[in-house]
Design a protein around this motif. Structure first.
Motif, PDB file in Angstrom:
ATOM      1  N   ALA A 256      32.862  46.169  32.810  1.00 28.15           N
ATOM      2  CA  ALA A 256      32.210  47.352  32.253  1.00 28.15           C
ATOM      3  C   ALA A 256      33.053  47.946  31.133  1.00 28.15           C
ATOM      4  N   TYR A 257      34.368  47.892  31.301  1.00 30.07           N
ATOM      5  CA  TYR A 257      35.275  48.444  30.273  1.00 30.07           C
ATOM      6  C   TYR A 257      35.313  47.553  29.038  1.00 30.07           C
ATOM      7  N   CYS A 258      35.418  46.252  29.244  1.00 37.57           N
ATOM      8  CA  CYS A 258      35.598  45.308  28.126  1.00 37.57           C
ATOM      9  C   CYS A 258      34.280  44.817  27.531  1.00 37.57           C
ATOM     10  N   GLY A 259      33.184  45.045  28.248  1.00 45.20           N
ATOM     11  CA  GLY A 259      31.913  44.522  27.779  1.00 45.20           C
ATOM     12  C   GLY A 259      31.687  43.074  28.169  1.00 45.20           C
ATOM     13  N   GLY A 260      32.518  42.565  29.038  1.00 45.49           N
ATOM     14  CA  GLY A 260      32.420  41.182  29.498  1.00 45.49           C
ATOM     15  C   GLY A 260      33.717  40.799  30.192  1.00 45.49           C
ATOM     16  N   MET A 261      33.727  39.684  30.869  1.00 45.08           N
ATOM     17  CA  MET A 261      34.916  39.270  31.599  1.00 45.08           C
ATOM     18  C   MET A 261      35.963  38.738  30.637  1.00 45.08           C
ATOM     19  N   ASP A 262      37.189  39.191  30.819  1.00 41.18           N
ATOM     20  CA  ASP A 262      38.332  38.749  30.019  1.00 41.18           C
ATOM     21  C   ASP A 262      39.457  38.482  31.011  1.00 41.18           C
ATOM     22  N   GLU A 263      39.744  37.211  31.259  1.00 42.68           N
ATOM     23  CA  GLU A 263      40.658  36.853  32.347  1.00 42.68           C
ATOM     24  C   GLU A 263      42.058  37.405  32.153  1.00 42.68           C
ATOM     25  N   HIS A 264      42.584  37.389  30.918  1.00 36.62           N
ATOM     26  CA  HIS A 264      43.967  37.851  30.788  1.00 36.62           C
ATOM     27  C   HIS A 264      44.052  39.379  30.822  1.00 36.62           C
ATOM     28  N   ARG A 265      42.980  40.083  30.421  1.00 37.02           N
ATOM     29  CA  ARG A 265      42.961  41.537  30.600  1.00 37.02           C
ATOM     30  C   ARG A 265      42.770  41.898  32.072  1.00 37.02           C
ATOM     31  N   TYR A 266      42.007  41.066  32.777  1.00 41.43           N
ATOM     32  CA  TYR A 266      41.858  41.264  34.213  1.00 41.43           C
ATOM     33  C   TYR A 266      43.212  41.107  34.910  1.00 41.43           C
ATOM     34  N   ALA A 267      43.974  40.091  34.526  1.00 41.59           N
ATOM     35  CA  ALA A 267      45.301  39.890  35.114  1.00 41.59           C
ATOM     36  C   ALA A 267      46.203  41.080  34.816  1.00 41.59           C
ATOM     37  N   ARG A 268      46.132  41.615  33.601  1.00 41.56           N
ATOM     38  CA  ARG A 268      46.939  42.787  33.244  1.00 41.56           C
ATOM     39  C   ARG A 268      46.567  43.975  34.129  1.00 41.56           C
ATOM     40  N   MET A 269      45.274  44.206  34.304  1.00 36.03           N
ATOM     41  CA  MET A 269      44.822  45.301  35.160  1.00 36.03           C
ATOM     42  C   MET A 269      45.329  45.123  36.594  1.00 36.03           C
ATOM     43  N   MET A 270      45.220  43.913  37.119  1.00 37.40           N
ATOM     44  CA  MET A 270      45.627  43.674  38.502  1.00 37.40           C
ATOM     45  C   MET A 270      47.127  43.848  38.683  1.00 37.40           C
ATOM     46  N   LEU A 271      47.923  43.421  37.723  1.00 42.15           N
ATOM     47  CA  LEU A 271      49.368  43.623  37.808  1.00 42.15           C
ATOM     48  C   LEU A 271      49.719  45.109  37.718  1.00 42.15           C
ATOM     49  N   HIS A 272      48.951  45.838  36.942  1.00 40.47           N
ATOM     50  CA  HIS A 272      49.225  47.276  36.833  1.00 40.47           C
ATOM     51  C   HIS A 272      48.905  48.022  38.127  1.00 40.47           C
ATOM     52  N   LYS A 273      48.146  47.412  39.020  1.00 36.57           N
ATOM     53  CA  LYS A 273      47.999  48.013  40.345  1.00 36.57           C
ATOM     54  C   LYS A 273      49.358  48.114  41.030  1.00 36.57           C
TER      55      LYS A 273
ATOM     56  N   THR B 192      47.399  35.968  46.929  1.00 36.75           N
ATOM     57  CA  THR B 192      47.448  34.550  46.559  1.00 36.75           C
ATOM     58  C   THR B 192      47.338  34.332  45.048  1.00 36.75           C
ATOM     59  N   ASP B 193      46.816  35.311  44.317  1.00 38.24           N
ATOM     60  CA  ASP B 193      46.660  35.174  42.871  1.00 38.24           C
ATOM     61  C   ASP B 193      47.777  35.835  42.071  1.00 38.24           C
ATOM     62  N   PHE B 194      48.778  36.381  42.748  1.00 41.27           N
ATOM     63  CA  PHE B 194      49.811  37.131  42.032  1.00 41.27           C
ATOM     64  C   PHE B 194      50.502  36.287  40.957  1.00 41.27           C
ATOM     65  N   GLU B 195      50.939  35.080  41.319  1.00 43.24           N
ATOM     66  CA  GLU B 195      51.611  34.233  40.351  1.00 43.24           C
ATOM     67  C   GLU B 195      50.663  33.843  39.205  1.00 43.24           C
ATOM     68  N   ALA B 196      49.397  33.657  39.538  1.00 46.85           N
ATOM     69  CA  ALA B 196      48.410  33.322  38.495  1.00 46.85           C
ATOM     70  C   ALA B 196      48.239  34.492  37.539  1.00 46.85           C
ATOM     71  N   TRP B 197      48.279  35.721  38.056  1.00 44.58           N
ATOM     72  CA  TRP B 197      48.188  36.883  37.159  1.00 44.58           C
ATOM     73  C   TRP B 197      49.379  36.918  36.205  1.00 44.58           C
ATOM     74  N   LEU B 198      50.570  36.595  36.718  1.00 43.21           N
ATOM     75  CA  LEU B 198      51.757  36.566  35.855  1.00 43.21           C
ATOM     76  C   LEU B 198      51.593  35.530  34.759  1.00 43.21           C
ATOM     77  N   ASP B 199      51.017  34.398  35.092  1.00 48.79           N
ATOM     78  CA  ASP B 199      50.833  33.327  34.093  1.00 48.79           C
ATOM     79  C   ASP B 199      49.748  33.683  33.083  1.00 48.79           C
ATOM     80  N   GLU B 200      48.718  34.391  33.535  1.00 56.57           N
ATOM     81  CA  GLU B 200      47.527  34.608  32.725  1.00 56.57           C
ATOM     82  C   GLU B 200      47.638  35.795  31.761  1.00 56.57           C
ATOM     83  N   VAL B 201      48.436  36.815  32.128  1.00 54.88           N
ATOM     84  CA  VAL B 201      48.402  38.084  31.385  1.00 54.88           C
ATOM     85  C   VAL B 201      48.771  37.900  29.916  1.00 54.88           C
TER      86      VAL B 201
END
Length: 307
Positions: free
Chosen positions: A239-256, A298-307
């Motif tokens: 909703a924020y980006c206007g579409g799915m963006d995997e590396h922005r999603y990873a940034r958001m999840m890490l900021h949690k 389980t996705d934590f390391e993937a978020w680090l790689d993707e951001v």
């Protein structure tokens, strides 16, 4: 409680002289004292109606520059997402704003409600796009500052602290990739800082920790404060980006995790400096437990790689 009383503030408002003014305590705050002020009189006359008076709590100047907060509040009001400051009373930066008739949000009235989630994301996007604050917040520098303050205050230091800080350093390193431009962020998106009016307008209140920073910190902080499903978190991002963006999603999840690191240290400092009747230690340890759960995702390391 602060030495300033509501009566002392009320006495300084010229419009309320000789009026019938009633004051009652509003709950919900853990760093300030809030009051509902009702001024009786003919509808439409200056000063008549309902207002919220906020008196900053003792010890809050450890974290908050009240003059800067006021400027940011004014900028957010100009963007149309928060009610204006009608009066700023000195000493003490006591503020008076219009009372918003509406429903104060809670975690359970946001999670599971896509229409409300969309309204919140739209409000966040509005002040990100339209407001401009005059202070910058570097979140990881803030965490280092809070860590130093905690040591100086003799604050509790839970055993997980060093490990959490090491995880934070890993996140900080990857966050330097494709860093978005800083925007005006609220940085404290608790559910109680949203009010939904009967007309369907979502207001955002309390700009104490506002500053120019990574927009995905705001989104991550919002997500971690609410029991959202994985699909709802993706909804927030799309909703924020206007579409799915995997590396922005990873940034958001890490900021949690970054948000819980920040606020857990904040809570331990509050154990030493606050006079508010609130269990800051439990508040902080709950955030530590959630940080540990998210770091074990389980996705934590993937978020680090993707951001």
């Amino acid at each position: 409680m602060s030495d300033i009383t509501p009566d002392q503030v009320i006495a300084q408002i010229d419009e309320w002289r000789n009026a019938t003014v009633r004051c009652e305590v509003l709950g919900g705050g853990i760093t300030n004292h809030n009051f509902l002020i009702t001024v009786d009189g003919e509808a439409g006359r200056p000063g008549v109606g309902k207002f919220v008076l906020r008196i900053p709590g003792d010890g809050t100047d450890t974290f908050i520059d009240r003059e800067r907060e006021h400027r940011n509040h004014v900028a957010a009001a100009a963007a149309g997402v928060t009610p204006p400051v009608l009066h700023l009373i000195q000493p003490g930066y006591c503020s008076i704003v219009p009372f918003i008739t509406g429903e104060t949000m809670h975690p359970e009235t946001i999670a599971g409600h896509p229409d409300r989630l969309r309204l919140i994301v739209e409000a966040v996007r509005t002040y990100h796009d339209r407001a401009l604050f005059d202070n910058e917040i570097r979140v990881f520098d803030m965490i280092r500052d809070y860590t130093r303050m905690a040591v100086e205050a003799g604050a509790p230091r839970p055993e997980q602290t060093e490990w959490m800080l090491s995880v934070g350093r890993r996140i900080e390193q990857v966050m330097q990739r494709d860093e978005p431009a800083a925007v005006a962020c609220h940085n404290d998106l608790l559910s109680e800082n949203f009010i939904l009016t009967p007309e369907g307008r979502m207001w955002v209140i309390d700009w104490e920790y506002g500053g120019m920073t990574d927009p995905y910190f705001d989104l991550g902080d919002f997500c971690v404060e609410h029991p959202l499903t994985a699909d709802e978190e993706k909804f927030v991002l799309t909703a924020y980006c206007g579409g799915m963006d995997e590396h922005r999603y990873a940034r958001m999840m890490l900021h949690k995790l970054v948000a819980d690191l920040w606020w857990s240290i904040w809570a331990m400092i509050q154990c030493r400096v606050s006079t508010i009747d609130f269990d800051f230690y439990e508040y902080g340890t709950n955030r530590i437990a959630r940080f540990c759960d998210n770091a074990a995702h389980t996705d934590f390391e993937a978020w680090l790689d993707e951001v």
